[in-house]
Design an enzyme around this catalytic site. Structure first.
Site, PDB file in Angstrom:
ATOM      1  N   HIS A 277     -62.677 -40.989  79.538  1.00  0.00           N
ATOM      2  CA  HIS A 277     -62.130 -41.294  80.870  1.00  0.00           C
ATOM      3  C   HIS A 277     -62.025 -42.801  81.139  1.00  0.00           C
ATOM      4  O   HIS A 277     -61.395 -43.203  82.115  1.00  0.00           O
ATOM      5  CB  HIS A 277     -62.982 -40.643  81.967  1.00  0.00           C
ATOM      6  CG  HIS A 277     -62.942 -39.155  81.945  1.00  0.00           C
ATOM      7  ND1 HIS A 277     -61.769 -38.445  82.025  1.00  0.00           N
ATOM      8  CD2 HIS A 277     -63.931 -38.221  81.818  1.00  0.00           C
ATOM      9  CE1 HIS A 277     -62.036 -37.137  81.972  1.00  0.00           C
ATOM     10  NE2 HIS A 277     -63.341 -36.979  81.825  1.00  0.00           N
TER      11      HIS A 277
ATOM     12  N   ASP B 212     -61.810 -32.012  74.644  1.00  0.00           N
ATOM     13  CA  ASP B 212     -62.688 -31.893  75.816  1.00  0.00           C
ATOM     14  C   ASP B 212     -61.957 -31.096  76.904  1.00  0.00           C
ATOM     15  O   ASP B 212     -60.724 -31.120  76.984  1.00  0.00           O
ATOM     16  CB  ASP B 212     -63.021 -33.304  76.325  1.00  0.00           C
ATOM     17  CG  ASP B 212     -64.067 -33.327  77.427  1.00  0.00           C
ATOM     18  OD1 ASP B 212     -65.243 -33.570  77.107  1.00  0.00           O
ATOM     19  OD2 ASP B 212     -63.702 -33.100  78.606  1.00  0.00           O
TER      20      ASP B 212
ATOM     21  N   HIS C 260     -61.697 -31.816  79.939  1.00  0.00           N
ATOM     22  CA  HIS C 260     -61.020 -32.726  80.862  1.00  0.00           C
ATOM     23  C   HIS C 260     -59.980 -33.571  80.134  1.00  0.00           C
ATOM     24  O   HIS C 260     -60.187 -33.975  78.991  1.00  0.00           O
ATOM     25  CB  HIS C 260     -62.046 -33.646  81.534  1.00  0.00           C
ATOM     26  CG  HIS C 260     -63.139 -32.908  82.248  1.00  0.00           C
ATOM     27  ND1 HIS C 260     -64.361 -32.649  81.656  1.00  0.00           N
ATOM     28  CD2 HIS C 260     -63.178 -32.354  83.481  1.00  0.00           C
ATOM     29  CE1 HIS C 260     -65.121 -31.969  82.514  1.00  0.00           C
ATOM     30  NE2 HIS C 260     -64.430 -31.769  83.627  1.00  0.00           N
TER      31      HIS C 260
ATOM     32  N   ASP D  18     -67.184 -28.632  76.704  1.00  0.00           N
ATOM     33  CA  ASP D  18     -67.173 -28.124  78.080  1.00  0.00           C
ATOM     34  C   ASP D  18     -66.069 -27.093  78.307  1.00  0.00           C
ATOM     35  O   ASP D  18     -65.890 -26.628  79.432  1.00  0.00           O
ATOM     36  CB  ASP D  18     -67.117 -29.270  79.111  1.00  0.00           C
ATOM     37  CG  ASP D  18     -66.241 -30.426  78.711  1.00  0.00           C
ATOM     38  OD1 ASP D  18     -65.476 -30.297  77.737  1.00  0.00           O
ATOM     39  OD2 ASP D  18     -66.303 -31.481  79.387  1.00  0.00           O
TER      40      ASP D  18
HETATM   41  C1  SP5 Z   1     -66.744 -36.741  79.510  1.00  0.00           C
HETATM   42  C2  SP5 Z   1     -66.587 -35.701  80.563  1.00  0.00           C
HETATM   43  O1  SP5 Z   1     -66.609 -34.508  80.267  1.00  0.00           O
HETATM   44  N1  SP5 Z   1     -66.494 -36.137  81.827  1.00  0.00           N
HETATM   45  C3  SP5 Z   1     -66.312 -35.197  82.891  1.00  0.00           C
HETATM   46  C4  SP5 Z   1     -66.461 -35.819  84.231  1.00  0.00           C
HETATM   47  C5  SP5 Z   1     -66.303 -34.792  85.298  1.00  0.00           C
HETATM   48  N2  SP5 Z   1     -66.950 -35.198  86.491  1.00  0.00           N
HETATM   49  C6  SP5 Z   1     -66.591 -34.537  87.727  1.00  0.00           C
HETATM   50  C7  SP5 Z   1     -66.622 -33.052  87.593  1.00  0.00           C
HETATM   51  C8  SP5 Z   1     -66.283 -32.383  88.887  1.00  0.00           C
HETATM   52  C9  SP5 Z   1     -66.506 -30.913  88.677  1.00  0.00           C
HETATM   53  N3  SP5 Z   1     -66.570 -30.173  89.858  1.00  0.00           N
HETATM   54  C10 SP5 Z   1     -66.867 -28.773  89.624  1.00  0.00           C
HETATM   55  C11 SP5 Z   1     -68.047 -28.330  90.402  1.00  0.00           C
HETATM   56  C12 SP5 Z   1     -68.702 -27.133  89.793  1.00  0.00           C
HETATM   57  N4  SP5 Z   1     -69.960 -26.882  90.416  1.00  0.00           N
HETATM   58 ZN    ZN Z   2     -65.168 -33.150  79.825  1.00  0.00          ZN
END
Ligand code: SP5
Ligand code: ZN
Length: 349
Positions: A165, A201, A203, A290
């Site tokens: 990111h 990943d 994301h 993930d």
């Molecule tokens: C490297 C990596 O996997 N970074 C991911 C960063 C995500 N951070 C924010 C995630 C927001 C997720 N919200 C979902 C709530 C579920 N309880």
């Molecule tokens: Zn991720």
């Protein structure tokens, strides 16, 4: 297989994450890397080594020098200027529109303003040792790269904090420096060959995409939760395909909620076709687990067996491959999922 691991990741040890309008214990924590280390250590085919120091030059080759300098001093500066805090998070973010009709902005001197200048969200606290840990993660990625450039078919860098990111000049999303982008650029600059970053990943790797968006020597290929519903929301759409010389060298596959192994593997096979058409001399894999069915912050539905099949499919590209750790937050399953992906790869070589 050579595994590169540094205990210095333990120096990045946040106790909170501000997410979903709450402050809670962080999803991205030291236990993630420790459980992967423990699982791989129990299998003698994985040989551990520590990273060597590669200096700051490979980082500033892809990141703004200002970001690197800021991260190296920010925690201490905050303690002096604002007050003693265990960890440091921005309370303001710079947005260009604040200065509509008023000319360009420049970096202010107050540390609170500088946090909002170099960071884009709230879930990535800076602790006392975060900079040193982030530097160790980069060294881990570059040492894993060295292993492959020395002739090994594959290596694994147990990077923590993760990287995909982080953009040229912003940190966030648990990421400070973009380990995979730094490794990919390092391969290009040392070999002159083209490289693909394959990002599996959950994301979208907005940072990696941004860093290479206008380049034709590094391809970025990603499968991820559709940004209509998934972090980082603002990037990762299928119509983002690169710009200028990089037109056609970015390939995004947004995936529906609850996508399972067979559909995922079909999408990954399309990605592998894109990679073969690009013709890289090496691949860097941003390995996030993930996408697992019980991951607490994601909504795809891969199984451990699905990870083994993914590793095998990527191995069938027949290319030198540097595998670097990104996300994966079901910590109970994380070690065996990484193990499945890597042994899936090795089994197909
Ligand atoms: C490297 C990596 O996997 N970074 C991911 C960063 C995500 N951070 C924010 C995630 C927001 C997720 N919200 C979902 C709530 C579920 N309880
Ligand atoms: Zn991720």
């Amino acid at each position: 297989m050579q595994v590169v691991y540094s205990p210095r990741h333990l120096l990045h040890d946040p106790s909170t994450e501000i997410e979903a309008s709450t402050s809670h214990s962080p999803y991205e924590h030291t236990g993630r890397a420790e459980t992967i280390k423990a699982t791989l250590s129990a299998d003698e085919q994985f040989r551990f080594r520590e990273p060597s120091d590669h200096g700051v030059a490979p980082i500033t080759a892809v990141h703004d020098e200002g970001l690197v300098n800021f991260l190296s001093v920010a925690w201490a500066e905050y303690q002096r200027e604002v007050g003693e805090r265990r960890e440091v998070v921005p309370d303001i973010f710079f947005r260009r529109e604040l200065r509509n009709q008023m000319g360009a902005a420049s970096e202010p001197s107050a540390v609170s303003a500088r946090l909002g200048w170099w960071c884009f969200e709230t879930t990535t606290p800076l602790t006392q040792g975060s900079y040193e840990a982030a530097r160790a993660a980069v060294d881990t990625a570059l040492t894993a790269t060295d292993v492959v450039l020395a002739g090994e078919r594959v290596s694994y860098g147990l990077c923590r904090p993760p990287g995909h990111h982080a953009t040229r000049d912003l940190y966030g999303g648990y990421c400070f420096f973009n380990n995979a982008a730094i490794a990919a650029h390092d391969i290009v600059s040392r070999t002159g060959g083209k490289v693909t970053v394959l990002d599996v990943d959950y994301h979208h790797g907005n940072g990696t995409q941004e860093i290479f968006y206008d380049r034709d020597d590094v391809q970025y290929v990603s499968l991820h939760g559709d940004p209509q519903r998934a972090y980082p929301y603002f990037t990762g759409y299928a119509d983002e395909t690169g710009s200028g010389r990089g037109r056609g060298a970015t390939f995004n596959v947004p995936l529906a909620k609850r996508t399972q192994d067979d559909a995922y593997l079909a999408a990954l096979a399309d990605c592998c076709d894109e990679i073969s058409a690009f013709g890289p001399s090496a691949v860097v894999v941003s390995l996030g687990l993930d996408t697992f069915i019980t991951d607490p912050i994601a909504d795809l539905a891969l199984s451990t067996q699905g990870f083994a099949r993914s590793g095998a499919l990527v191995a069938q590209l027949g290319l030198p491959t540097v595998v670097l750790q990104e996300g994966g937050y079901d910590v109970e399953a994380l070690g065996r999922n990484v193990h499945a992906w890597l042994t899936g790869f090795v089994g197909a070589v």
